[in-house]
Design a protein around this motif. Sequence first.
Motif, PDB file in Angstrom:
ATOM      1  N   ILE A  14      41.806  67.155  -4.704  1.00 65.86           N
ATOM      2  CA  ILE A  14      40.580  66.419  -4.386  1.00 65.86           C
ATOM      3  C   ILE A  14      39.345  67.093  -4.987  1.00 65.86           C
ATOM      4  O   ILE A  14      38.237  66.587  -4.853  1.00 65.86           O
ATOM      5  CB  ILE A  14      40.387  66.259  -2.866  1.00 65.86           C
ATOM      6  CG1 ILE A  14      40.070  67.597  -2.215  1.00 65.86           C
ATOM      7  CG2 ILE A  14      41.590  65.594  -2.221  1.00 65.86           C
ATOM      8  CD1 ILE A  14      39.510  67.473  -0.820  1.00 65.86           C
ATOM      9  N   GLY A  15      39.532  68.267  -5.619  1.00 68.31           N
ATOM     10  CA  GLY A  15      38.388  68.959  -6.212  1.00 68.31           C
ATOM     11  C   GLY A  15      37.615  69.802  -5.222  1.00 68.31           C
ATOM     12  O   GLY A  15      36.385  69.908  -5.329  1.00 68.31           O
ATOM     13  N   GLY A  20      36.285  65.664  -7.460  1.00 72.32           N
ATOM     14  CA  GLY A  20      36.369  66.123  -8.836  1.00 72.32           C
ATOM     15  C   GLY A  20      37.783  66.591  -9.160  1.00 72.32           C
ATOM     16  O   GLY A  20      38.698  66.482  -8.343  1.00 72.32           O
ATOM     17  N   LEU A  21      37.941  67.097 -10.370  1.00 72.58           N
ATOM     18  CA  LEU A  21      39.230  67.620 -10.829  1.00 72.58           C
ATOM     19  C   LEU A  21      38.993  68.928 -11.589  1.00 72.58           C
ATOM     20  O   LEU A  21      37.993  69.054 -12.314  1.00 72.58           O
ATOM     21  CB  LEU A  21      39.938  66.630 -11.742  1.00 72.58           C
ATOM     22  CG  LEU A  21      40.662  65.443 -11.095  1.00 72.58           C
ATOM     23  CD1 LEU A  21      41.201  64.521 -12.176  1.00 72.58           C
ATOM     24  CD2 LEU A  21      41.802  65.927 -10.194  1.00 72.58           C
ATOM     25  N   PRO A  22      39.898  69.900 -11.449  1.00 73.74           N
ATOM     26  CA  PRO A  22      39.744  71.145 -12.206  1.00 73.74           C
ATOM     27  C   PRO A  22      40.099  70.952 -13.687  1.00 73.74           C
ATOM     28  O   PRO A  22      40.954  70.138 -14.028  1.00 73.74           O
ATOM     29  CB  PRO A  22      40.743  72.101 -11.534  1.00 73.74           C
ATOM     30  CG  PRO A  22      41.170  71.428 -10.274  1.00 73.74           C
ATOM     31  CD  PRO A  22      41.010  69.958 -10.505  1.00 73.74           C
ATOM     32  N   ALA A  23      39.445  71.717 -14.515  1.00 73.29           N
ATOM     33  CA  ALA A  23      39.780  71.784 -15.938  1.00 73.29           C
ATOM     34  C   ALA A  23      40.034  73.250 -16.289  1.00 73.29           C
ATOM     35  O   ALA A  23      39.250  74.129 -15.912  1.00 73.29           O
ATOM     36  CB  ALA A  23      38.651  71.207 -16.783  1.00 73.29           C
ATOM     37  N   ARG A  65      37.558  75.437 -13.682  1.00 72.42           N
ATOM     38  CA  ARG A  65      36.312  74.927 -13.098  1.00 72.42           C
ATOM     39  C   ARG A  65      36.508  73.475 -12.711  1.00 72.42           C
ATOM     40  O   ARG A  65      37.245  72.730 -13.368  1.00 72.42           O
ATOM     41  CB  ARG A  65      35.155  75.046 -14.101  1.00 72.42           C
ATOM     42  CG  ARG A  65      34.818  76.479 -14.493  1.00 72.42           C
ATOM     43  CD  ARG A  65      33.672  76.497 -15.476  1.00 72.42           C
ATOM     44  NE  ARG A  65      32.469  75.944 -14.875  1.00 72.42           N
ATOM     45  CZ  ARG A  65      31.414  75.498 -15.572  1.00 72.42           C
ATOM     46  NH1 ARG A  65      31.455  75.519 -16.906  1.00 72.42           N
ATOM     47  NH2 ARG A  65      30.362  75.027 -14.974  1.00 72.42           N
ATOM     48  N   VAL A  66      35.819  73.088 -11.641  1.00 73.03           N
ATOM     49  CA  VAL A  66      35.911  71.717 -11.137  1.00 73.03           C
ATOM     50  C   VAL A  66      34.763  70.902 -11.707  1.00 73.03           C
ATOM     51  O   VAL A  66      33.596  71.308 -11.638  1.00 73.03           O
ATOM     52  CB  VAL A  66      35.882  71.687  -9.597  1.00 73.03           C
ATOM     53  CG1 VAL A  66      35.952  70.243  -9.097  1.00 73.03           C
ATOM     54  CG2 VAL A  66      37.037  72.504  -9.035  1.00 73.03           C
ATOM     55  N   ASN A 113      49.651  74.604 -13.495  1.00 71.89           N
ATOM     56  CA  ASN A 113      49.929  73.185 -13.683  1.00 71.89           C
ATOM     57  C   ASN A 113      49.317  72.409 -12.510  1.00 71.89           C
ATOM     58  O   ASN A 113      49.528  72.753 -11.348  1.00 71.89           O
ATOM     59  CB  ASN A 113      51.430  72.935 -13.737  1.00 71.89           C
ATOM     60  CG  ASN A 113      51.756  71.468 -13.968  1.00 71.89           C
ATOM     61  OD1 ASN A 113      51.366  70.893 -14.983  1.00 71.89           O
ATOM     62  ND2 ASN A 113      52.449  70.852 -13.013  1.00 71.89           N
ATOM     63  N   LEU A 114      48.571  71.361 -12.825  1.00 69.31           N
ATOM     64  CA  LEU A 114      47.852  70.598 -11.810  1.00 69.31           C
ATOM     65  C   LEU A 114      48.543  69.276 -11.522  1.00 69.31           C
ATOM     66  O   LEU A 114      48.902  68.538 -12.444  1.00 69.31           O
ATOM     67  CB  LEU A 114      46.410  70.321 -12.271  1.00 69.31           C
ATOM     68  CG  LEU A 114      45.579  69.397 -11.380  1.00 69.31           C
ATOM     69  CD1 LEU A 114      45.257  70.075 -10.055  1.00 69.31           C
ATOM     70  CD2 LEU A 114      44.294  68.966 -12.083  1.00 69.31           C
TER      71      LEU A 114
END
Length: 392
Positions: free
Chosen positions: A365-366, A317-320, A383-384, A358-359
């Motif tokens: 990799i989440g 996943g990815l964080p937001a 949150r991921v 900053n991502l």
Amino acid sequence: MTQAAHKTKTSSRLRAPGRWVALIAAALLSLPLWPAGWPSIPLASFSPFVALSSLLATRTLAMVTLLGLPALVLALIWRRWFCRQVCPLGLLLELVARLRRAGPRRWRNWPPVGRWLAILTLVGAAVGYPLTLWLDPLAIFNGAFSAWRAPLTLVSVCAGLLLPLVLLLEVWQPQFWCARLCPLGGVQETLHRRLRGAFPRDRIAGRRGFLAAGVGLLGGLFARAASAEYPPLRPPGSLDEESFAGVCLRCGNCTRVCPTRVLRPDVSAERLTGLLAPVMEFDRGYCRENCNECGQVCPSGAIRRLPLEEKRRQVVGLPALTLDACQLVDGGECTLCIRSCPYEALSVYSDGFDSRPNLDPDKCIGCGACESVCPVRPQRAIRVFPRAEAAG
């Protein structure tokens, strides 16, 4: 067979030492007794039903799947060999059946539902979604042990209720599960009869078998499509969502061995096809970069056995970031998410006036480390989400 003869035959089977050895070995495999680093052998890997369904669904012959193939060969030669010599649930059911007087077995005229379940599951597996694989008796046995892990939750306990339900069914109707419902017994019976050419030329039975195959085909295709609609966060190394929810046994092995307890049974109403399959939640911790235990204990191949180096490259996943909630954006000095990231995917971006996390998506990799340490409540500022959802 008369009731006296049946009682004598059952007593003889109960006295067989090999069955007790198999029951004790199954209990030991189901308990978290092995030191970290030891090769894990999941109990349900020995099930020929799981081995055959996994082989059809994943199109790969994994090492864990090979464990069930010898039992499948023996079941082809000796009718229901696995049921009569090895199955720990079968022995438990015979012990429970002795708690009540032998009465009329009303199920004698019932159709062989287990064979139809085996057919529809194997046909569903051929299109990627074995519909009733979670009814495998070894998975049921293992799931009851995995449910009683700390910390106990209502969901984890409910996930282990299948074994008590099957035992209650045995009290009500002795031998009904083994003789009529068990899909593992059904797949052995079906393959053995096919090998021996002993299928009765019964048009009704043939039509029912054809109907079961049709249900497996259509049900598998529908379940795959429904699974992909609301994909959750799955463990690293999981199959694609369309197959994962069907191949997963709900045995509880992965949730039991997870050191940070980020794996939980899924109870989302939006994902009924994945009910009680493991999902990742990061309120207690994150998916550690030095752990690949979930893949080591998965008996069906739903979570692949990955070396640590490969596991660290699996993107789940990815964080937001919610800017309005972030304390760093609000002028605070919080950098917990940045300092906790084991992959150095987060950094501080500043334009001279304002700062924010900053991502770098190429490094992330989440794993959920950022989300787990975020101090904002009730909903964390970072949150991921599943990769597609976060990108959108």
